[in-house]
Design a protein around this motif. Structure first.
Motif, PDB file in Angstrom:
ATOM      1  N   ARG A  98      28.191 -70.298  82.887  1.00  0.00           N
ATOM      2  CA  ARG A  98      28.987 -69.918  84.059  1.00  0.00           C
ATOM      3  C   ARG A  98      29.579 -71.146  84.734  1.00  0.00           C
ATOM      4  O   ARG A  98      30.682 -71.084  85.291  1.00  0.00           O
ATOM      5  N   LEU A  99      28.873 -72.268  84.672  1.00  0.00           N
ATOM      6  CA  LEU A  99      29.398 -73.509  85.240  1.00  0.00           C
ATOM      7  C   LEU A  99      30.618 -73.970  84.460  1.00  0.00           C
ATOM      8  O   LEU A  99      31.635 -74.381  85.034  1.00  0.00           O
ATOM      9  N   TYR A 100      30.533 -73.899  83.131  1.00  0.00           N
ATOM     10  CA  TYR A 100      31.647 -74.359  82.286  1.00  0.00           C
ATOM     11  C   TYR A 100      32.898 -73.518  82.509  1.00  0.00           C
ATOM     12  O   TYR A 100      34.008 -74.050  82.562  1.00  0.00           O
ATOM     13  N   PHE A 101      32.702 -72.202  82.654  1.00  0.00           N
ATOM     14  CA  PHE A 101      33.853 -71.310  82.822  1.00  0.00           C
ATOM     15  C   PHE A 101      34.176 -71.054  84.284  1.00  0.00           C
ATOM     16  O   PHE A 101      34.899 -70.111  84.614  1.00  0.00           O
ATOM     17  N   ILE A 157      31.158 -63.648  80.564  1.00  0.00           N
ATOM     18  CA  ILE A 157      31.374 -64.972  79.980  1.00  0.00           C
ATOM     19  C   ILE A 157      32.259 -64.873  78.741  1.00  0.00           C
ATOM     20  O   ILE A 157      33.125 -65.718  78.510  1.00  0.00           O
ATOM     21  N   THR A 158      32.043 -63.810  77.941  1.00  0.00           N
ATOM     22  CA  THR A 158      32.876 -63.613  76.745  1.00  0.00           C
ATOM     23  C   THR A 158      34.340 -63.453  77.138  1.00  0.00           C
ATOM     24  O   THR A 158      35.240 -64.036  76.521  1.00  0.00           O
ATOM     25  N   GLY A 159      34.584 -62.649  78.191  1.00  0.00           N
ATOM     26  CA  GLY A 159      35.957 -62.472  78.682  1.00  0.00           C
ATOM     27  C   GLY A 159      36.546 -63.774  79.190  1.00  0.00           C
ATOM     28  O   GLY A 159      37.712 -64.102  78.912  1.00  0.00           O
ATOM     29  N   LEU A 160      35.720 -64.553  79.920  1.00  0.00           N
ATOM     30  CA  LEU A 160      36.196 -65.840  80.435  1.00  0.00           C
ATOM     31  C   LEU A 160      36.478 -66.814  79.296  1.00  0.00           C
ATOM     32  O   LEU A 160      37.427 -67.601  79.365  1.00  0.00           O
ATOM     33  N   ALA A 161      35.644 -66.756  78.248  1.00  0.00           N
ATOM     34  CA  ALA A 161      35.844 -67.646  77.099  1.00  0.00           C
ATOM     35  C   ALA A 161      37.164 -67.332  76.390  1.00  0.00           C
ATOM     36  O   ALA A 161      37.889 -68.239  75.969  1.00  0.00           O
ATOM     37  N   LYS A 162      37.450 -66.033  76.269  1.00  0.00           N
ATOM     38  CA  LYS A 162      38.722 -65.651  75.648  1.00  0.00           C
ATOM     39  C   LYS A 162      39.896 -66.137  76.487  1.00  0.00           C
ATOM     40  O   LYS A 162      40.888 -66.632  75.948  1.00  0.00           O
TER      41      LYS A 162
END
Length: 325
Positions: A98-101, A157-162
């Protein structure tokens, strides 16, 4: 051996044998049997209420209880292992993913929250081990809720990664003209001398000198927003909308290789160097907009230049020389 009893007869001055009555003998035997039965029953009751002697049913029930206790201990260890693993995942989720995204960490109160409202465990009350069963049920349901919270977090997180992947592909990150085709980087972003009026004015982009017809590359994924000569000074030019507020502009082209509305990928050839519009010599004028404001393109070449090449470009770009447009 039966005892023979005698009594002294004073009339005959002799001892006579006592002959027992038959009824009395039977009564004595009956009394003995009754007393034996009572004492035996009392002894059996006492033994059955101790751990010395157990009935087959009690032995079976005891084995079942021991088996349940063993299974419960295994369940307790497994739940402890699951809690440990889940705690590690939650820690990485909050402090890495969560910090990275750039997502807010999930509060510990939300992860550890129990269930409020009515008594959910009333049906489990009233038994010998009710407290143990209720505590285990609460612990298991709390663990399940934490897993649901973590599952939803990973979906987020998956959505944020995309989106992050799209962002990284969309951001203009390469040089629009390759070094092998580049004559020189003529002018950078900032105050420069106008080639026509010689007055000092703001130069909003970077000028790359290259022979006419040199390929010009899209610097990030996006959609061609404009491909025309209807903007003052730029001549034949292309604008690419990269999304996330980024737009790149390629001016003074000799011709196009794309059309308005076309999707392009980073590295696609979109046009060719020219000298159309307000231009002194063949070159590419390159600009980047973020949320409608022009920003310095020098910060967006991390995808194509080495550190030495970037330092060399930075030295030239910061020189207050004459621009080509």
């Amino acid at each position: 051996m039966t005892k023979v009893k005698y009594y002294y007869d004073p009339e005959t001055l002799s001892y006579r044998r006592i002959e027992p009555r038959k009824g009395k003998k039977i009564a004595a035997v009956f009394l003995f049997l009754v007393a034996s039965f009572l004492f035996g029953s009392m002894g059996l009751v006492v033994l059955l209420n101790t751990n010395i002697v157990n009935t087959p049913r009690e032995l079976s029930q005891q084995r079942e209880l021991n088996n349940y206790k063993f299974q419960f201990d295994l369940l307790d260890k497994k739940m402890a292992q699951m809690e440990s693993v889940l705690e590690n995942i939650e820690d990485r989720d909050n402090n890495i993913y969560r910090l990275y995204f750039e997502a807010n960490p999930i509060p510990e109160e939300q992860r550890q929250a129990g269930f409020g409202g009515i008594n959910r465990y009333k049906s489990l009350e009233g038994f010998n081990n009710s407290k143990v069963v209720i505590d285990a049920t609460k612990r298991l349901e709390k663990l399940q809720k934490r897993m649901v919270v973590q599952s939803k977090s990973l979906d987020e997180i998956t959505g944020l990664a995309k989106e992050k992947e799209k962002l990284l592909a969309a951001i203009p990150a390469i040089q629009p003209v390759t070094n092998k085709d580049l004559t020189r980087m003529a002018s950078g972003y900032g105050w420069r001398s106008d080639p026509f009026t010689k007055a000092r004015k703001m130069h909003w982009g970077m000028d790359f000198t290259a022979p006419r017809g040199t390929p010009v590359y899209a610097t990030g994924d996006g959609v061609v927003k404009r491909a025309d000569n209807n903007s003052s000074g730029y001549g034949e030019h292309i604008r690419i909308d990269h999304g996330f507020g980024y737009v790149s502009l390629y001016g003074h082209l000799s011709k196009y290789n794309v059309r308005k509305g076309q999707k392009v990928k980073r590295g696609d050839i979109i046009g060719f160097v020219g000298s159309t519009g307000r231009s002194q010599a063949p070159h590419l004028h390159y600009e980047i907009f973020k949320d409608g404001d022009r920003i310095n393109p020098i910060n967006f070449y991390y995808g194509s230049l080495t550190s030495d090449e970037f330092e060399a470009m930075l030295r030239v770009a910061t020189q207050e020389n004459q621009s080509l447009d």
